[in-house]
Design a protein around this motif. Structure first.
Motif: not given
Length: 290
Positions: A126-155
């Motif tokens: 997500s960080y790399v795609y965000g810096n490549k200005n591929d915002l949709n791809k960056a958002e996609e990976y962040l949403l994957k994290i939310l669906n994969n039991s992240p820790t409170i700190a990571l949320q």
């Protein structure tokens, strides 16, 4: 003491440059005893010492040289550690295409059932795609994290990153939604400051410029100047110039110029110089300075 015991002692020492000499001495012993595992671990330790002192080029040169000799099958875990550091270094050098290539290599090695490791990989993507200005791809990976039991700190990190992406997309509704979530999960001072910054950007998007300026001013007055706050101050300057508040812009630039000129982050410096240019163009084009 055997090599493993000596290495563990070195690992616990303060990461001064002088420690490199001791690690190199242990590397020589590893060569004599044909201990390839700890030879490679010594290289990782030396790279960590360089990274600690922000000597990124030396760390990168060492890792690139030594990974050519590394048996990636026998020493799979060590290769994984090499990749971790290479990703970090290329991200710091803002060479996102190469960083992305190493993240892809790392993905082939990870245990997909280990949520923590997988979520860290998604965050890197997500960080790399965000810096490549591929915002949709960056958002996609962040949403994957939310669906994969992240820790409170990571949320907390994910929601603040989602907020920033929506701001960059000028999606105010979702930016506000994610920012509210981020405010619920943030439990450290740095996170609170970053949320204030995100709120300032949301206010600016909504046209609530006085609220945005108040938030930026509060960050400037209350916080230490570091790479994070310098980046925020660039956004503050950009808003001041946009609003033609040139007197305040000049005052802020003068106060912060020593910090911007000393930064090793050339993107931050570039943005500051762009703000200076916009200021001079602005005062030339406007006879009434606000």
């Amino acid at each position: 003491m055997n090599i493993k015991q000596q290495f563990e002692i070195l690992l616990d020492k303060e990461y001064k440059f002088s420690l490199i000499n001791e690690v190199n001495a242990l590397k020589e012993q590893c060569i004599l005893e044909n201990n390839t595992e700890y030879y490679n671990k010594c290289n990782l330790l030396i790279s960590d010492i360089y990274i600690e002192h922000q000597n990124f080029d030396e760390a990168l040169n060492l890792l690139l040289k030594e990974q050519k000799k590394l048996d990636k099958v026998v020493f799979k875990n060590i290769y994984f550690d090499f990749l971790d550091r290479l990703i970090y270094l290329y991200i710091n050098k803002r060479n996102y295409n190469v960083a992305l290539r190493y993240i892809s290599q790392k993905e082939k090695l990870i245990d997909k059932n280990n949520n923590d490791v997988l979520n860290r990989l998604y965050l890197e993507y997500s960080y790399v795609y965000g810096n490549k200005n591929d915002l949709n791809k960056a958002e996609e990976y962040l949403l994957k994290i939310l669906n994969n039991s992240p820790t409170i700190a990571l949320q907390s990190v994910v929601y603040s990153n989602l907020t920033k992406i929506c701001i960059d997309k000028e999606d105010v509704e979702n930016a506000k939604k994610y920012l509210n979530e981020s405010l619920m999960y943030s439990n450290d001072h740095e996170g609170e400051v970053y949320n204030d910054y995100l709120l300032a950007k949301v206010c600016a998007l909504e046209g609530k410029t006085n609220d945005a300026l108040h938030l930026y001013e509060s960050i400037f007055v209350s916080e230490d100047i570091n790479s994070m706050t310098l980046s925020m101050m660039n956004d503050y300057l950009k808003l001041l110039n946009k609003l033609k508040k040139y007197n305040k812009s000049l005052l802020l630039m003068n106060k912060l110029s020593i910090f911007f000129n000393a930064t090793t982050d050339y993107v931050i410096l570039h943005d500051f110089l762009q703000n200076k240019l916009d200021y001079f163009i602005g005062i030339k084009d406007n006879t009434n300075i606000i």
